[in-house]
Design a protein around this motif. Structure first.
Motif, PDB file in Angstrom:
ATOM      1  N   LEU A 217       0.807  -1.221   0.000  1.00  0.00           N
ATOM      2  CA  LEU A 217       0.000   0.000   0.000  1.00  0.00           C
ATOM      3  C   LEU A 217       0.836   1.266   0.000  1.00  0.00           C
ATOM      4  N   MET A 218       2.160   1.127   0.041  1.00  0.00           N
ATOM      5  CA  MET A 218       3.046   2.282   0.063  1.00  0.00           C
ATOM      6  C   MET A 218       4.321   1.954  -0.687  1.00  0.00           C
ATOM      7  N   LEU A 219       5.124   2.967  -0.939  1.00  0.00           N
ATOM      8  CA  LEU A 219       6.352   2.765  -1.702  1.00  0.00           C
ATOM      9  C   LEU A 219       7.298   1.820  -0.973  1.00  0.00           C
ATOM     10  N   LEU A 233      11.198  13.074   3.075  1.00  0.00           N
ATOM     11  CA  LEU A 233      10.592  14.071   2.190  1.00  0.00           C
ATOM     12  C   LEU A 233      10.642  13.610   0.738  1.00  0.00           C
ATOM     13  N   ARG A 234      11.743  12.981   0.346  1.00  0.00           N
ATOM     14  CA  ARG A 234      11.816  12.474  -1.036  1.00  0.00           C
ATOM     15  C   ARG A 234      10.785  11.370  -1.254  1.00  0.00           C
ATOM     16  N   ALA A 235      10.588  10.538  -0.248  1.00  0.00           N
ATOM     17  CA  ALA A 235       9.565   9.495  -0.352  1.00  0.00           C
ATOM     18  C   ALA A 235       8.174  10.109  -0.457  1.00  0.00           C
ATOM     19  N   SER A 236       7.947  11.202   0.254  1.00  0.00           N
ATOM     20  CA  SER A 236       6.658  11.893   0.169  1.00  0.00           C
ATOM     21  C   SER A 236       6.438  12.451  -1.231  1.00  0.00           C
ATOM     22  N   GLU A 237       7.477  13.045  -1.793  1.00  0.00           N
ATOM     23  CA  GLU A 237       7.377  13.581  -3.155  1.00  0.00           C
ATOM     24  C   GLU A 237       7.087  12.459  -4.156  1.00  0.00           C
ATOM     25  N   ASP A 238       7.802  11.353  -4.037  1.00  0.00           N
ATOM     26  CA  ASP A 238       7.580  10.219  -4.937  1.00  0.00           C
ATOM     27  C   ASP A 238       6.176   9.638  -4.771  1.00  0.00           C
ATOM     28  N   SER A 239       5.653   9.690  -3.564  1.00  0.00           N
ATOM     29  CA  SER A 239       4.294   9.190  -3.329  1.00  0.00           C
ATOM     30  C   SER A 239       3.269  10.069  -4.031  1.00  0.00           C
ATOM     31  N   GLY A 240       3.512  11.381  -4.059  1.00  0.00           N
ATOM     32  CA  GLY A 240       2.631  12.282  -4.804  1.00  0.00           C
ATOM     33  C   GLY A 240       2.635  11.969  -6.277  1.00  0.00           C
TER      34      GLY A 240
END
Length: 568
Positions: A217-219, A233-240
């Motif tokens: 359900l997540m990266l 933060l990079r993971a958050s950006e990639d999730s977007g």
């Protein structure tokens, strides 16, 4: 830029005025009052469920994560629109956060369905927020991506690392027994939780993050990234970006949660020495997706699944060590022979594809042990059944004392949390180290709402005599950060007249982890008399009269069914 990503964007789920074109016109007009250009309003919309709150210290870095998610959405051609839902700060909510998990799940589901969005990113973290968001997103059934807060970093006290909240409990126990002074406990208090993020150990928050990753359900390998790390933060950006790419697909949580992926999640839970709370949450998530999780299934998997992660409260290390050791990617590498590798994930690859792709990652085997050299040869949790728990109970054997796994002891009964608080430190309390402490009326339908009170204190007279553990038994829960020989989630609970309600001081109770049994040795005729007496004494006045708490009391199910509402 025209919407070419198969999303309806701002025209999604139009407010009904009886004229669809007027609805679009009016909606765009009000959107433009917020400064959006026509070009931006032509894009597909990614909603971002934001659970920042002044009552949730774990989420205080979410403004930065939110901006990172928005960057990713914009870069991929979508329009990010954040929206608030309620937030569940574990240590602030009274009587307990579980009482509000279902409310947050409903809030999340209805806000997803009620607002115009083509996909959603879920920003969660603190214990009950992630299961609530997953439950809501499963029911809403649109493309979704889970993003978690990440664990906080450790503190330090006189050269010793400290991490909330296993070390909170350890030092508090030492303070109660007189081993830590009042001045020292004040210093420790200020050094246990020193950054944003969830607990620094494998508590419920990190357990649910690891489970969400295993479910796909997540990266990949984002469950354990520390809250303060730039990679978060990079993971958050990639999730977007990923959320935009999911628009128009059938990749939803509803589709990703299958009987096979649930078994994978149970396997991961057992291997990481995860929280007992996860059994309740996984059962609720499974039912939302139309499947069942049985405690018998848990026991079967536990017999063949080794504990691989040497992490507090079942081991020695902290979540930041787990991340540096390879995180869930490392665990899944070692667990591959135990998993259903054909399960799909949110990225479009199967779990097996992911594991094969990550085969060359670095693994610190002091933290994530090899499957042939585990922390334990069997899983961290087991379910017990018997005359005291016909529908089951849970014990976290990886964080318990094996010397107490096979015992028959005398019951010392507390009828409520109030009774427990009043008498646990009474120097005249009739209690021995060989006894079994029993707490009643702390289950889901009780006035307390099933708090994390199951790991209640060792009586002061025993603690001061050097007793470090004693069997504690209840229909309550315990924190994933807690440790000790604690039997939880006894079902049916005392508040509805389950066998637990009938236990009296001096009764003999038998526990066998090996045989998976939990039995009360009282004759059936005597139990029948006690049940009649219990019915006569039960007070209707304890039932909430109105509002959400009445809804909860009337419709919450027992622990083995995930404590979700019967109508969900």
């Amino acid at each position: 830029m025209k919407n070419d990503l198969n999303g309806a964007g701002i025209a999604n789920g139009l407010t009904n005025y009886g004229d669809a074109e007027f609805s679009k016109y009016l909606r765009r007009s009000f959107a433009q009052s917020m400064g959006y250009s026509s070009e931006m309003l032509d894009r597909p919309i990614v909603g971002i469920a934001n659970t920042v709150s002044g009552f949730n210290s774990c989420h205080r870095h979410f403004p930065d994560m939110l901006e990172a998610v928005k960057r990713g959405v914009l870069a991929a051609g979508g329009l990010p629109v954040d929206f608030p839902t309620i937030s569940l700060g574990e240590v602030y909510l009274s009587p307990t956060s579980l009482l509000f998990r279902n409310l947050m799940a409903m809030d999340t589901e209805e806000m997803i369905l009620g607002n115009p969005m083509d996909a959603v990113v879920l920003l969660g973290g603190c214990d009950k927020t992630v299961p609530a968001q997953i439950m809501g997103a499963v029911s809403a059934d649109i493309p979704a991506v889970q993003v978690v807060a990440g664990p906080m970093s450790t503190g330090n006290f006189r050269g010793e690392r400290l991490g909330a909240c296993s070390d909170c409990r350890r030092f508090w126990g030492n303070y109660r027994s007189g081993e830590v002074s009042g001045d020292d406990i004040k210093q420790i208090e200020s050094r246990l939780a020193t950054t944003s993020g969830t607990c620094a150990v494998m508590g419920t928050a990190s357990t649910m993050a690891c489970i969400a990753e295993t479910l796909g359900l997540m990266l990949p390998n984002t469950a354990a990234i520390p809250a303060v790390h730039a990679e978060r933060l990079r993971a958050s950006e990639d999730s977007g970006k990923l959320a935009v790419n999911l628009i128009g697909t059938q990749t939803t949580f509803q589709k990703l949660i299958t009987p096979e992926s649930i078994e994978n999640a149970l396997t991961a839970l057992l291997a990481i020495g995860g929280s007992t709370n996860a059994v309740i949450h996984l059962a609720a998530i499974a039912k939302r997706a139309g499947h069942n999780l049985s405690l018998g299934q848990l026991n079967k998997i536990s017999e063949t699944t080794p504990v691989l992660v040497d992490l507090k409260p079942s081991g020695q290390h902290y979540m930041e060590d787990f991340y540096e050791a390879g995180g869930m990617s490392a665990v899944l590498q070692e667990l591959a022979p135990y998993l259903h590798l054909n399960c799909p994930t949110i990225t479009g690859e199967t779990l097996g594809d992911r594991i094969a792709r990550e085969r060359q990652i670095y693994i610190n085997h002091k933290v994530v042990r090899k499957s042939e050299d585990p922390v334990s040869n069997v899983g961290g949790l087991v379910a017990l059944f018997g005359t005291l728990a016909p529908a089951g109970a849970i014990i976290k054997r990886s964080a318990a004392n094996p010397d107490l796994f096979e015992i028959c002891g005398r019951a010392v009964v507390f009828s409520s949390l109030e009774d427990l608080a009043a008498r646990i430190d009474d120097p005249d309390l009739d209690v021995l180290p060989s006894d079994i402490l029993v707490l009643q009326n702390a289950g889901p339908k009780s006035a307390s709402g099933m708090p994390e009170a199951g790991c209640f204190p060792i009586p002061a007279k025993l603690a001061k005599a050097g007793v470090k553990d004693i069997v504690r038994l209840s229909d309550a829960r315990m924190s994933g950060t807690a440790f000790g020989t604690v039997v939880l989630h006894v079902s049916p609970e005392a508040a509805i007249g389950g066998p637990l309600a009938l236990v009296e001081n001096g009764d003999q109770i038998s526990i066998s982890v090996q045989n998976r049994t939990l039995d009360l040795f009282v004759e059936e005729d005597e139990l029948a008399k006690r049940l009649e007496n219990w019915k006569a004494k039960s007070k209707e006045g304890l039932v909430p009269k109105r509002g959400y708490r009445k809804l909860y009391h009337d419709h919450v199910q027992q622990a083995e069914n995930g404590c979700d509402f019967d109508f969900c």
